[in-house]
Design a protein around this motif. Sequence first.
Motif, PDB file in Angstrom:
ATOM      1  N   LEU A  49      15.612  28.565 -42.052  1.00  0.00           N
ATOM      2  CA  LEU A  49      16.203  29.599 -41.194  1.00  0.00           C
ATOM      3  C   LEU A  49      15.471  30.927 -41.295  1.00  0.00           C
ATOM      4  O   LEU A  49      15.516  31.734 -40.355  1.00  0.00           O
ATOM      5  CB  LEU A  49      17.676  29.796 -41.551  1.00  0.00           C
ATOM      6  N   TRP A  55      10.525  26.510 -36.903  1.00  0.00           N
ATOM      7  CA  TRP A  55      11.493  26.045 -35.895  1.00  0.00           C
ATOM      8  C   TRP A  55      10.805  25.281 -34.761  1.00  0.00           C
ATOM      9  O   TRP A  55      11.464  24.524 -34.048  1.00  0.00           O
ATOM     10  CB  TRP A  55      12.232  27.230 -35.287  1.00  0.00           C
ATOM     11  N   THR A 257      15.905  20.494 -41.888  1.00  0.00           N
ATOM     12  CA  THR A 257      16.029  21.345 -43.073  1.00  0.00           C
ATOM     13  C   THR A 257      15.875  20.517 -44.354  1.00  0.00           C
ATOM     14  O   THR A 257      15.345  21.003 -45.349  1.00  0.00           O
ATOM     15  CB  THR A 257      17.369  22.098 -43.090  1.00  0.00           C
TER      16      THR A 257
END
Length: 282
Positions: A49, A55, A257
Amino acid sequence: MADSTRSKKMTTKVGDTVKHELHDVANTAQAGVRSGAYLYPFKGIFYFLTHRSLWKPLLSRLAPTMTLGLGITAAMFLLAYVPQLTVMVFTQGPIAAITTAFLVLSESSMLTQAIARALLIEDSLVDTFDGTLIARGQTALVQRERTVKSGGAGDTIARLGKLVSKPFQQFAPTSIVRYLLQLPLNFIPVVGTAMFIVLQGRRVGPKVHSRYFQLKSMNQTQREKHIEERQGAYTGFGVAGVLLEMIPVAGILFTFTNTCGAALWAADMEKAAGAGSEQVEQ
């Protein structure tokens, strides 16, 4: 009389087998807790994050994978929840509704992961793993199996070049068979479900480092030894990862993740082993 004796012997043997499995699962779980490896999936969430360049692989596959996960989960609850609840209510009573929901989520997760990895996200997971390693200063390790461009201004994904070979294991039918054989454990209240989760973690855990094993050029014997020496740690990682990936729809996000967390763990292994590394991106 003979039949009665054979029946007692069989019952005793089954009981001993179950006790042995419980003891083995308990020891593995304890070793996993002591290792601290179960924290890496959560470290992976934070690192992913806070590093926007990581991403890109997820965003490139987000729409189809989310749609796939939602569709499979909805279909499984529509078609499989009530039949399984009918059986579970006889063995688990009032908590059957909860444990059946858990079971259906697990089944949906496995189907989603199998289809998504086979058709949609395998290359994206490789990019996430390699990009995280580069961010942690392990460019030399990644360069063993792909080209890495210079520069990139902190964008590790932009630095990734052509893959030498496909790293992740393809989905195997034996995984489904093993999963189906373990499903009946959920009919045992509480303890059975806990055993099922740990066994899934033990199965899934080592797979998160299939890319790392390839980058290290480990043969089958070396991989097995590496895993055996860290069985508890891989199970701990696997249990935490499986629980995260079982969350409806969001499970696909946690697949990425978890991959990031696995790469962080690999980078720490390299650091502990004294392998050289570049300046680490924080």
